[in-house]
Design an enzyme around this catalytic site. Structure first.
Site, short mmCIF file in Angstrom:
data_model
loop_
_atom_site.label_atom_id
_atom_site.label_comp_id
_atom_site.label_asym_id
_atom_site.label_seq_id
_atom_site.Cartn_x
_atom_site.Cartn_y
_atom_site.Cartn_z
N SER A 253 35.54 34.09 49.75
CA SER A 253 35.39 34.72 48.44
C SER A 253 35.81 36.18 48.56
CB SER A 253 33.93 34.64 47.98
OG SER A 253 33.16 35.56 48.72
N LYS A 254 35.75 36.88 47.44
CA LYS A 254 36.18 38.28 47.42
C LYS A 254 35.39 39.15 48.40
CE LYS A 254 38.09 38.55 42.81
NZ LYS A 254 37.70 38.74 41.43
#
Ligand code: GLU
Length: 476
Positions: A253-254
């Site tokens: 994820s980010k």
């Protein structure tokens, strides 16, 4: 008869092209290129609320940047278009009609409120929450009457009471028990088809031979197999690749850093390095080889070697790999990529305007770069005159011996021929005069001219800076 390979990448344009999506696209593309098949790009934009033109534009841009060209899809006409799901509603209707005709689907008139009440009751009585089949066996006449009266209805698939088995190319045998699914909706009362139905219709209609996608779609495959069966169409071969994890082994994820392909392009990564890196995220050739050109990947890639275990997105490795690809480029190829980066950051730097010096500069900094953007820092480290970077450096250029060295060198440099042999001879002669050699000779000169103890080849730096600037710095 061997069937032509037709594979597809089917993104939903609700955001940027994620590295996970890019890997799916890449596996499909490589397989098509390896087998001489076709790679189709299909935009799954039936979710009108979340799909945007901006996302479509970004997707196409990033796919092109990666070099993942498609044979059919947006901007490339083909025999199975349109390639935007939002333009295919008539086709879905036609297929739904077929299922209604052959009895494997039926209209269901139960309202949302009725369904909710049924669900609650089933929950209280600890029964299955699946649709209870109220409309499953309505008579033909009744159905026609209710439709004619304008009663809203959805279309449900009659799910057969049997288990389903998939022989997935990556995951092996996958089995779904009959009781895990009730009759599900394929057409909403608005007439809009649901996602799983569109995917099957499109894959069938576009004659897709292999569906290569991420593991997270495996749960959809159960419904999709049922729809294929209802349509009387042989399903394609499936290969579900594992998820991509961050370095802490949780889903990427980010939090783990950039996850969009576009960001890597902006950050100075090369498409060929990105391709190399993504290919090895969940695929390998059966050895520990790490560097591949795109051409080499096209030759070696096989679906069978997509790995069952998840790939880990290691940023440091990507950067290293990018450096490997970047340094393998010829100066001719690197120059047009680095030039705009340098000129953007140093618009007033006169040396960048001289093609010959620019070329020498690029040649010089190439070995110090991992990403295109590194060019700026490496170039600035010597293009700009600067004070010694630390005390150690300052001490190195303030000894009497080093001062003698700089004076002698300035004299030699003022008159030597301004080519490599010339500088080398001048440095040697000045060292002799000042009684300095080895590290005592080269380090102080480097620090005096650039301010730092490290950086690209000193002789190359002299080449780029030019006689006048070097003399100025030595005499300073
Ligand atoms: N549109 C789906 C997605 O973006 C892909 C569907 C598929 O590959 O079957 O996740």
């Amino acid at each position: 008869m061997s069937q032509q390979v037709r594979v597809r990448f089917a993104p939903s344009p609700t955001g940027y092209l994620h590295v996970g999506g890019a890997r799916t696209a890449l596996f499909n593309w490589l397989y098509a290129r390896k087998t001489g098949g076709k790679f189709i790009l299909r935009i799954e934009d039936t979710d009108v609320e979340r799909s945007t033109q901006e996302a479509v534009d970004g997707l196409l841009r990033d796919m092109k940047w990666l070099g993942l060209t498609w044979d059919e899809g947006p901007e490339v006409d083909g025999p199975h278009g349109p390639y935007f799901q939002s333009q295919r509603l008539e086709i879905y209707k036609k297929y739904a009609e077929k299922l209604l005709q052959n009895g494997s689907a039926y209209p269901c008139f139960c309202s949302e409120e009725e369904l909710e009440a049924k669900r609650q009751k089933a929950e209280e009585e600890h029964r299955s929450l699946h649709y209870d089949g109220t409309c499953r066996n309505l008579g033909k006449e009744e159905v026609e009457k209710r439709i004619a009266a304008g009663e809203p209805y959805v279309v449900r698939v009659r799910v057969p009471d049997k288990d389903y088995v998939l022989n997935d190319l990556v995951r092996g045998r996958v089995e779904w028990k009959s009781e895990t699914l009730g009759d599900f909706i394929i057409l909403r009362s608005s007439g809009m088809p649901v996602y799983n139905f569109c995917v099957v219709v499109d894959d069938a209609d576009m004659q897709i031979s292999h569906v290569v996608r991420a593991e997270e779609h495996l749960t959809n495959t159960h419904r999709q197999l049922i729809i294929y069966e209802a349509l009387g169409i042989t399903p394609p071969t499936f290969a579900h690749a594992s998820l991509i994890l961050g370095e802490d082994k949780t889903k990427l994820s980010k939090r783990h850093g950039a996850t969009s392909v576009g960001q890597y392009a902006l950050d100075g990564f090369l498409p060929e390095a990105m391709i190399n890196f993504l290919a090895l995220l969940g695929w390998n050739e059966g050895n520990d080889r790490e560097i591949y050109s795109v051409e080499e990947l096209k030759e070696c890639f096989t679906l069978e070697r997509i790995s069952k275990s998840p790939g880990v997105f290691d940023h440091a490795k990507l950067t290293w790999m990018n450096g490997q690809h970047l340094r393998a480029l010829s100066v001719e190829n690197l120059l047009p990529m680095v030039e705009p980066v340098l000129k953007k950051e140093m618009p007033d730097e006169p040396r960048l305007q001289n093609p010959e010096i620019l070329r020498k500069l690029v040649e010089l900094i190439q070995i110090k770069m991992n990403k295109l953007n590194d060019a700026v820092e490496v170039a600035k480290s010597f293009l700009n005159a600067s004070q010694p970077e630390n005390e150690e450096a300052a001490a190195m250029i303030s000894t009497d011996k080093s001062k003698d060295l700089f004076a002698a060198l300035a004299e030699e440099f003022a008159s030597c021929e301004w080519v490599r042999e010339g500088y080398n001879a001048a440095i040697k002669a000045a060292g002799k005069t000042a009684g300095a050699k080895g590290k005592e000779l080269f380090m102080p000169i480097r620090v005096k001219i650039t301010g730092t103890c490290h950086g690209p080849d000193l002789v190359g730096i002299l080449d780029v800076l030019g006689r006048e600037e070097v003399l100025k710095r030595l005499r300073n």
